[in-house]
Design a protein around this motif. Structure first.
Motif, mmCIF file in Angstrom:
data_model
loop_
_atom_site.group_PDB
_atom_site.id
_atom_site.type_symbol
_atom_site.label_atom_id
_atom_site.label_comp_id
_atom_site.label_asym_id
_atom_site.label_seq_id
_atom_site.Cartn_x
_atom_site.Cartn_y
_atom_site.Cartn_z
ATOM 1 N N LEU A 129 0.836 -1.200 0.000
ATOM 2 C CA LEU A 129 0.000 0.000 0.000
ATOM 3 C C LEU A 129 0.873 1.253 0.000
ATOM 4 O O LEU A 129 0.615 2.206 -0.743
ATOM 5 N N HIS A 130 1.926 1.249 0.803
ATOM 6 C CA HIS A 130 2.818 2.405 0.854
ATOM 7 C C HIS A 130 3.505 2.635 -0.483
ATOM 8 O O HIS A 130 3.784 3.786 -0.860
ATOM 9 N N GLU A 131 3.785 1.573 -1.208
ATOM 10 C CA GLU A 131 4.415 1.717 -2.521
ATOM 11 C C GLU A 131 3.533 2.467 -3.504
ATOM 12 O O GLU A 131 4.030 3.044 -4.474
ATOM 13 N N THR A 132 2.229 2.461 -3.269
ATOM 14 C CA THR A 132 1.295 3.190 -4.152
ATOM 15 C C THR A 132 1.160 4.647 -3.759
ATOM 16 O O THR A 132 0.419 5.392 -4.414
ATOM 17 N N GLY A 133 1.824 5.067 -2.675
ATOM 18 C CA GLY A 133 1.746 6.443 -2.240
ATOM 19 C C GLY A 133 0.790 6.691 -1.100
ATOM 20 O O GLY A 133 0.643 7.835 -0.646
ATOM 21 N N GLN A 137 -6.867 3.056 6.075
ATOM 22 C CA GLN A 137 -7.311 3.293 4.701
ATOM 23 C C GLN A 137 -8.634 2.583 4.421
ATOM 24 O O GLN A 137 -9.515 3.134 3.745
ATOM 25 N N VAL A 138 -8.786 1.377 4.936
ATOM 26 C CA VAL A 138 -10.041 0.651 4.746
ATOM 27 C C VAL A 138 -11.200 1.405 5.382
ATOM 28 O O VAL A 138 -12.267 1.583 4.770
#
Length: 238
Positions: free
Chosen positions: A133-137, A145-146
């Protein structure tokens, strides 16, 4: 914190294949145990909408296409799907408020009032963990986030959410009993996790508050799919 309530959790069997004959065989083998069947991108892209309708037959259809585009495009796509009469269809909550609201209007306008599918917003894919998830920004952790996307989707007109089993209780605490929660990434005890990162057993998901669980490979790759589906249904009703 929301109070626990008795709930009936039902099974959706994911017919993840490109082969219509195989999908029909799985549908028939699991009909006594499953409340619905899922057809998604793999089958729809390979065979088209007419084949989706034919394979679903008279079974309630969870049409899992995860629509995610500008609002007008999503609304138009939903209008094109109306002839399939799905019981549930999916969009991505990350598409934003305007897209979710457009999807809601399209359902209300395109389907007869007694045949409107549940509009389910996908929160965070069960294949994603915090690192992915962090890799997507997205700097929030998965749980935050959910819940953020769940609140957004429900306020914009969704009927329910698609979430991992690990976020069921968080969403019930945040949003109560109103959202229909559909939970993929379910693995019976002893099953391989595959590409799923956030998983639970059927009974664990039921106890956490799932309305529906989605199970594919543990059933369809079993030596006896009918027996495996029956065992999962029995676990849910225990």
């Amino acid at each position: 914190m929301s109070a626990a309530r008795p709930r009936s959790t039902r099974l959706i069997v994911a017919l993840d294949t490109k082969d219509p004959a195989q999908a029909v065989a799985w549908r028939e083998a699991t009909a006594a145990s499953a409340g619905a069947v899922k057809l998604g991108l793999e089958f729809t892209y390979a065979q088209g909408l007419d084949a989706v309708r034919d394979v679903a037959g008279t079974r309630p259809l969870f049409l899992d296409l995860k629509l995610h585009d500008i609002p007008n495009t999503v609304a138009s796509a939903i209008g094109s799907l109306a002839r399939l009469r799905p019981a549930m269809l999916t969009i991505h909550a990350a598409g934003g408020r305007a897209m979710i609201a457009a999807a809601r209007r399209a359902i209300d306008e395109s389907f007869p009032s007694g045949e409107r599918p549940l509009l389910l917003a996908v929160t965070v894919l069960t294949s994603l963990d915090a690192t992915a998830l962090h890799e997507t920004g997205v700097e929030s952790d998965v749980a935050d986030q959910v819940v953020r996307l769940g609140r957004l989707a429900m306020s914009a007109g969704a009927d329910g959410l698609v979430c991992s089993s690990h976020e069921i209780r968080l969403l019930r605490d945040a949003l109560g009993d109103d959202p229909v929660l559909v939970v993929p990434g379910i693995r019976p005890a002893g099953s391989a996790a595959g590409d799923q990162k956030r998983i639970m057993t059927p009974a664990q998901a039921r106890d956490a508050g799932a309305d529906w669980i989605v199970v594919g490979r543990p059933i369809t790759r079993a030596a006896d799919p009918a027996a495996q589906a029956a065992a999962i249904a029995a676990e849910l009703s225990a």
